[in-house]
Design a protein around this motif. Structure first.
Motif, mmCIF file in Angstrom:
data_model
loop_
_atom_site.group_PDB
_atom_site.id
_atom_site.type_symbol
_atom_site.label_atom_id
_atom_site.label_comp_id
_atom_site.label_asym_id
_atom_site.label_seq_id
_atom_site.Cartn_x
_atom_site.Cartn_y
_atom_site.Cartn_z
ATOM 1 N N GLU A 34 30.992 44.275 42.657
ATOM 2 C CA GLU A 34 30.255 43.284 42.415
ATOM 3 C C GLU A 34 30.202 43.225 40.707
ATOM 4 O OE1 GLU A 34 25.826 41.988 43.103
ATOM 5 O OE2 GLU A 34 27.063 42.213 44.946
ATOM 6 N N HIS A 35 29.915 44.152 40.070
ATOM 7 C CA HIS A 35 29.825 44.133 38.482
ATOM 8 C C HIS A 35 31.196 43.480 37.861
ATOM 9 C CE1 HIS A 35 28.236 45.224 34.771
ATOM 10 N NE2 HIS A 35 29.367 45.786 34.480
ATOM 11 N N ALA A 36 32.136 43.872 38.023
ATOM 12 C CA ALA A 36 33.564 43.637 37.593
ATOM 13 C C ALA A 36 33.734 41.995 37.997
ATOM 14 C CB ALA A 36 34.529 44.523 37.795
ATOM 15 N N PHE A 37 33.535 41.637 39.233
ATOM 16 C CA PHE A 37 33.512 40.260 39.787
ATOM 17 C C PHE A 37 32.760 39.369 38.962
ATOM 18 C CE2 PHE A 37 32.376 37.005 42.810
ATOM 19 C CZ PHE A 37 33.996 36.793 43.305
ATOM 20 N N LEU A 38 31.533 39.751 38.750
ATOM 21 C CA LEU A 38 30.646 38.598 38.250
ATOM 22 C C LEU A 38 31.147 38.590 36.670
ATOM 23 C CD1 LEU A 38 27.209 39.781 39.809
ATOM 24 C CD2 LEU A 38 28.446 37.576 40.351
ATOM 25 N N TRP A 39 31.290 39.486 35.935
ATOM 26 C CA TRP A 39 31.782 39.359 34.779
ATOM 27 C C TRP A 39 33.124 38.463 34.407
ATOM 28 C CZ3 TRP A 39 29.568 39.186 30.402
ATOM 29 C CH2 TRP A 39 28.552 40.132 30.241
ATOM 30 N N ALA A 40 34.014 38.621 35.306
ATOM 31 C CA ALA A 40 35.320 38.039 35.470
ATOM 32 C C ALA A 40 35.178 36.649 35.532
ATOM 33 C CB ALA A 40 36.187 38.612 36.369
ATOM 34 N N ASN A 41 34.139 35.880 36.495
ATOM 35 C CA ASN A 41 33.755 34.744 36.672
ATOM 36 C C ASN A 41 33.096 34.303 35.335
ATOM 37 O OD1 ASN A 41 35.174 33.735 39.177
ATOM 38 N ND2 ASN A 41 33.357 34.636 40.182
ATOM 39 N N LYS A 42 32.170 35.016 34.877
ATOM 40 C CA LYS A 42 31.262 34.507 33.807
ATOM 41 C C LYS A 42 32.333 34.367 32.572
ATOM 42 C CE LYS A 42 27.105 35.589 31.244
ATOM 43 N NZ LYS A 42 26.258 34.396 31.794
ATOM 44 N N LEU A 43 33.350 34.941 32.361
ATOM 45 C CA LEU A 43 34.130 34.969 31.240
ATOM 46 C C LEU A 43 34.940 33.780 31.119
ATOM 47 C CD1 LEU A 43 35.520 38.715 31.164
ATOM 48 C CD2 LEU A 43 34.177 37.495 29.336
ATOM 49 N N VAL A 44 35.163 33.127 32.204
ATOM 50 C CA VAL A 44 36.010 32.138 32.248
ATOM 51 C C VAL A 44 35.166 30.687 32.732
ATOM 52 C CG1 VAL A 44 38.261 32.790 32.713
ATOM 53 C CG2 VAL A 44 37.054 32.274 34.957
ATOM 54 N N GLY A 45 33.800 30.959 32.682
ATOM 55 C CA GLY A 45 32.949 29.871 32.777
ATOM 56 C C GLY A 45 32.840 29.258 34.459
ATOM 57 N N ASN A 46 33.298 30.303 35.473
ATOM 58 C CA ASN A 46 33.010 29.717 36.888
ATOM 59 C C ASN A 46 31.457 29.880 37.323
ATOM 60 O OD1 ASN A 46 35.787 29.374 36.894
ATOM 61 N ND2 ASN A 46 36.447 31.356 37.756
ATOM 62 N N ARG A 47 31.267 29.511 38.488
ATOM 63 C CA ARG A 47 30.391 29.908 39.234
ATOM 64 C C ARG A 47 30.339 31.390 39.489
ATOM 65 N NH1 ARG A 47 26.801 27.165 42.782
ATOM 66 N NH2 ARG A 47 27.319 28.754 44.280
ATOM 67 N N PHE A 48 29.358 31.909 39.794
ATOM 68 C CA PHE A 48 29.120 33.396 40.228
ATOM 69 C C PHE A 48 30.135 33.831 41.316
ATOM 70 C CE2 PHE A 48 26.038 31.912 43.138
ATOM 71 C CZ PHE A 48 26.045 32.850 44.162
ATOM 72 N N ASP A 49 30.304 32.727 42.401
ATOM 73 C CA ASP A 49 31.050 33.138 43.621
ATOM 74 C C ASP A 49 32.276 32.596 43.789
ATOM 75 O OD1 ASP A 49 30.109 30.470 43.531
ATOM 76 O OD2 ASP A 49 29.211 30.411 45.511
ATOM 77 N N ALA A 50 32.976 32.182 42.682
ATOM 78 C CA ALA A 50 34.342 31.606 42.532
ATOM 79 C C ALA A 50 35.251 32.616 42.988
ATOM 80 C CB ALA A 50 34.775 30.753 41.440
ATOM 81 N N ALA A 51 36.291 32.240 43.879
ATOM 82 C CA ALA A 51 37.278 33.239 44.606
ATOM 83 C C ALA A 51 38.059 33.941 43.628
ATOM 84 C CB ALA A 51 37.979 32.408 45.553
ATOM 85 N N GLN A 52 38.415 35.100 43.602
ATOM 86 C CA GLN A 52 39.402 35.924 42.600
ATOM 87 C C GLN A 52 40.196 36.844 43.573
ATOM 88 O OE1 GLN A 52 37.110 38.470 39.784
ATOM 89 N NE2 GLN A 52 35.272 36.945 39.625
ATOM 90 N N LEU A 53 41.066 37.335 42.886
ATOM 91 C CA LEU A 53 41.926 38.462 43.543
ATOM 92 C C LEU A 53 41.434 39.799 43.241
ATOM 93 C CD1 LEU A 53 45.601 36.823 42.796
ATOM 94 C CD2 LEU A 53 44.159 36.575 44.732
ATOM 95 N N GLU A 54 41.295 40.594 44.211
ATOM 96 C CA GLU A 54 40.950 42.007 43.961
ATOM 97 C C GLU A 54 42.460 42.607 44.374
ATOM 98 O OE1 GLU A 54 37.139 43.989 45.707
ATOM 99 O OE2 GLU A 54 39.034 44.740 46.966
ATOM 100 N N ILE A 55 42.807 43.580 43.105
ATOM 101 C CA ILE A 55 44.025 44.273 43.409
ATOM 102 C C ILE A 55 43.555 45.811 43.130
ATOM 103 C CG2 ILE A 55 46.185 44.581 42.048
ATOM 104 C CD1 ILE A 55 45.279 41.788 40.643
ATOM 105 N N THR A 56 43.986 46.638 44.040
ATOM 106 C CA THR A 56 43.837 47.915 44.119
ATOM 107 C C THR A 56 44.972 48.724 43.653
ATOM 108 O OG1 THR A 56 42.779 47.731 46.421
ATOM 109 C CG2 THR A 56 43.622 49.942 45.705
ATOM 110 N N LEU A 57 44.399 49.440 42.585
ATOM 111 C CA LEU A 57 45.270 50.405 41.659
ATOM 112 C C LEU A 57 46.422 49.584 40.778
ATOM 113 C CD1 LEU A 57 45.973 53.324 43.880
ATOM 114 C CD2 LEU A 57 44.589 53.339 41.763
ATOM 115 N N GLY A 58 46.320 48.254 40.759
ATOM 116 C CA GLY A 58 47.044 47.615 39.720
ATOM 117 C C GLY A 58 48.614 47.437 40.331
ATOM 118 N N GLY A 59 49.604 47.450 39.256
ATOM 119 C CA GLY A 59 50.977 47.351 39.634
ATOM 120 C C GLY A 59 51.215 46.111 40.276
ATOM 121 N N ALA A 60 50.595 44.893 39.786
ATOM 122 C CA ALA A 60 50.972 43.507 40.323
ATOM 123 C C ALA A 60 51.690 42.544 39.138
ATOM 124 C CB ALA A 60 49.612 42.760 40.668
#
Length: 312
Positions: A34-60
């Motif tokens: 939740e911590h990384a998710f909330l920061w990612a939205n805040k950095l681009v000016g989104n609402r706290f609950d805006a949808a994102q991509l969760e990527i396990t171990l990278g490589g994308a």
């Protein structure tokens, strides 16, 4: 929209999760960290609950098809935009046709990609959060992770924000975390030796861990209390099955369980636990519910988290 060229090991669409449906057997889902998710939205000016991509171990690898503002937070991985290095935990801009490469995570487990305005999909039960076990959420409402060639619509946004997370708020995933335990109803039914063993020894994250829960090895915990009937399970609940190896529940947990529980991990520490890989060590300390409530209230005020739960 954006196009997924390579999804990496495991990529899902996640918003803040679905609330108010535990009585129907539907778990919350949402971001494991939740911590990384909330920061990612805040950095681009989104609402706290805006949808994102969760990527396990990278490589994308992801191609932007129109000018986009984005941020990447979470596990430590090298980032580049058309081969130009970028820093995580800050906002960036991409032009149409540019490709973002997220390298393999060097520390931590999960990476979050947010775009200004958020990703758009048809919600189910009030959320687009992907829960594979329940076959709900995601871009096709079938609970499936994203594959190569998937496209996602984004909300139009004119935001041009240049932000970064101060270093003191960026977790160091290479260090052994200390997680706060709030003692629960069955805590006193565990022997003193078990309670002390849990809080004064390190445990190792097992390879069977996933978004449902984190299984720990290292010290077998015995329970000597009476049997309990199945009851609701919180995110962060520390269950002790008959084999004595504790399991800490995460966002895709089942809604009911009958194993005795030592207590619950502080919501502020569950995010750090969700970044632990198999083989990583964790340790615990006791905290009070009053202390955690005060900390969590300040934390959610900072991120403007507002939850309205109905039909619980």
């Amino acid at each position: 929209m954006i196009e997924v060229i390579e999804p990496g090991l495991y990529m899902t669409l996640q918003d803040f999760g679905r609330f108010g449906y535990l009585s129907k057997g539907l778990t919350r889902g949402g971001p494991a960290d939740e911590h990384a998710f909330l920061w990612a939205n805040k950095l681009v000016g989104n609402r706290f609950d805006a949808a994102q991509l969760e990527i396990t171990l990278g490589g994308a690898r992801i191609r932007f098809t129109e000018p986009t503002h984005f941020s990447v937070c979470g596990a430590d991985a090298k980032l580049s935009l058309d081969e130009q290095p970028l820093n995580s935990w800050q906002s960036h801009s991409a032009t149409a046709g540019q490709t973002l490469h997220i390298g393999q995570a060097q520390a931590g487990l999960r990476i979050y990609l947010a775009v200004a305005g958020g990703f758009q999909a048809e919600p189910q039960w009030g959320s687009v959060a992907t829960v594979v076990r329940e076959k709900i959420g995601g871009i096709h409402q079938n609970g499936q992770p994203l594959g190569s060639g998937a496209t996602l619509n984004t909300e139009k946004s004119t935001a041009d924000i240049d932000r970064r997370v101060p270093w003191q708020y960026r977790p160091d995933y290479s260090k052994t975390p200390t997680l706060g335990l709030i003692p629960g109803n069955q805590y006193e039914q565990f022997p003193d030796t078990v309670r002390e063993a849990f809080c004064y020894n390190d445990f190792t994250v097992d390879s069977s861990s996933n978004r449902m829960g984190v299984r720990l090895k290292g010290h077998s915990l015995s329970y000597q209390g009476k049997g309990i009937v199945s009851e609701g399970i919180n995110i962060g609940s520390v269950q002790v099955p008959p084999n004595g190896e504790p399991i800490i529940m995460l966002c895709d947990r089942q809604t009911l369980g009958g194993y005795p529980k030592l207590g619950t991990i502080s919501p502020l520490d569950v995010s750090r636990l969700a970044q632990c890989r198999p083989g990583d060590q964790v340790r615990f300390t006791r905290v009070t519910i009053e202390q955690v409530q005060q900390q969590l209230a300040r934390y959610y005020r900072f991120f403007d988290v507002q939850l309205a739960c109905q039909n619980a």
